[in-house]
Design a protein around this motif. Structure first.
Motif, PDB file in Angstrom:
ATOM      1  N   ASN A   1     -17.499  37.298  -6.313  1.00 34.52           N
ATOM      2  CA  ASN A   1     -18.232  36.487  -7.392  1.00 34.52           C
ATOM      3  C   ASN A   1     -19.148  37.340  -8.044  1.00 34.52           C
ATOM      4  OD1 ASN A   1     -18.808  33.984  -8.838  1.00 34.52           O
ATOM      5  ND2 ASN A   1     -20.789  33.896  -7.547  1.00 34.52           N
ATOM      6  N   ASN A   2     -19.409  37.374  -9.361  1.00 36.04           N
ATOM      7  CA  ASN A   2     -20.288  37.933 -10.200  1.00 36.04           C
ATOM      8  C   ASN A   2     -20.336  39.632  -9.985  1.00 36.04           C
ATOM      9  OD1 ASN A   2     -20.719  35.900 -11.852  1.00 36.04           O
ATOM     10  ND2 ASN A   2     -22.398  35.063 -10.322  1.00 36.04           N
TER      11      ASN A   2
ATOM     12  N   PRO B   1     -15.046  29.736  -5.705  1.00 30.74           N
ATOM     13  CA  PRO B   1     -14.809  28.609  -6.687  1.00 30.74           C
ATOM     14  C   PRO B   1     -15.958  28.155  -7.322  1.00 30.74           C
ATOM     15  CG  PRO B   1     -13.530  28.170  -4.453  1.00 30.74           C
ATOM     16  CD  PRO B   1     -14.389  29.522  -4.229  1.00 30.74           C
ATOM     17  N   LYS B   2     -15.952  27.756  -8.616  1.00 31.08           N
ATOM     18  CA  LYS B   2     -17.021  27.393  -9.255  1.00 31.08           C
ATOM     19  C   LYS B   2     -17.857  26.189  -8.533  1.00 31.08           C
ATOM     20  CE  LYS B   2     -15.304  28.577 -13.937  1.00 31.08           C
ATOM     21  NZ  LYS B   2     -15.592  29.854 -14.017  1.00 31.08           N
ATOM     22  N   GLY B   3     -19.001  26.335  -8.643  1.00 34.18           N
ATOM     23  CA  GLY B   3     -19.703  25.349  -8.112  1.00 34.18           C
ATOM     24  C   GLY B   3     -19.880  25.248  -6.497  1.00 34.18           C
ATOM     25  N   GLN B   4     -19.238  26.308  -5.869  1.00 34.47           N
ATOM     26  CA  GLN B   4     -19.450  26.288  -4.670  1.00 34.47           C
ATOM     27  C   GLN B   4     -20.234  27.461  -4.030  1.00 34.47           C
ATOM     28  OE1 GLN B   4     -15.973  25.504  -1.962  1.00 34.47           O
ATOM     29  NE2 GLN B   4     -14.904  24.824  -4.081  1.00 34.47           N
ATOM     30  N   THR B   5     -21.072  27.161  -2.987  1.00 33.00           N
ATOM     31  CA  THR B   5     -21.934  28.343  -2.276  1.00 33.00           C
ATOM     32  C   THR B   5     -21.839  28.424  -0.878  1.00 33.00           C
ATOM     33  OG1 THR B   5     -23.834  27.679  -4.013  1.00 33.00           O
ATOM     34  CG2 THR B   5     -24.528  29.145  -2.290  1.00 33.00           C
TER      35      THR B   5
ATOM     36  N   GLN C   1     -10.475  38.325 -12.087  1.00 39.38           N
ATOM     37  CA  GLN C   1     -11.278  37.066 -12.014  1.00 39.38           C
ATOM     38  C   GLN C   1     -11.657  36.710 -13.526  1.00 39.38           C
ATOM     39  OE1 GLN C   1     -14.283  36.374  -9.118  1.00 39.38           O
ATOM     40  NE2 GLN C   1     -15.707  35.465 -10.535  1.00 39.38           N
TER      41      GLN C   1
END
Length: 142
Positions: free
Chosen positions: A14-15, A89-93, A139
């Motif tokens: 991510n990022n 996944p978007k919105g998951q941490t 990604q």
């Protein structure tokens, strides 16, 4: 001949960073690894990876692709680790839900060798650094 333990690990991205966890118990306490766990009888490595990440981190991995199988001979067993790359996944941490892990962090390419990796994960981390752009630029297309 040593017993072979089959595990699956996720390289969660991510990022422009990857997620790693620190072991809290066992002979390798304090060493860093990619999250995952044992492949149970009757499941594929991909199914095991999804299940373990859900249990350990509370994340439902969606898109993932196979990267490599790492084989490493420890003193009392041989590890066979199927490694999958997966965007967060978007919105998951990620949240550490089990006692096996004591800490976690996101590492960028330049930080890959700044942690004390488990022996089986060292070469994988080095390869990630070498092929970082090829592995993670995909990604950006999602």
């Amino acid at each position: 001949m040593a017993n072979t333990v089959h595990v699956a690990a996720a390289i969660i991205y991510n990022n422009d960073k990857i997620f790693v966890v620190q072991r809290a118990e066992g002979s390798m306490t304090g060493r860093w690894e990619f999250p995952g766990g044992k492949v149970e009888e009757g499941e594929t490595a991909e199914q095991a990876c999804r299940r373990e990440i859900k249990e350990e981190l509370g994340i439902d991995l969606q898109t993932m692709w196979f990267m490599d199988t790492v084989t490493y001979d420890y003193e009392d067993f041989t590890l066979s680790m199927d490694c999958f790359v997966a965007p967060l996944p978007k919105g998951q941490t990620p949240t550490l839900n089990v006692h096996i892990c004591s800490d976690s962090k996101w590492l960028g390419r330049a930080d890959l060798m700044s942690v004390d990796w488990l022996p089986a994960d060292i070469t994988l981390a080095q390869n990630l650094g070498q092929y970082w752009s090829d592995l993670f630029m995909i990604q950006d297309e999602f």
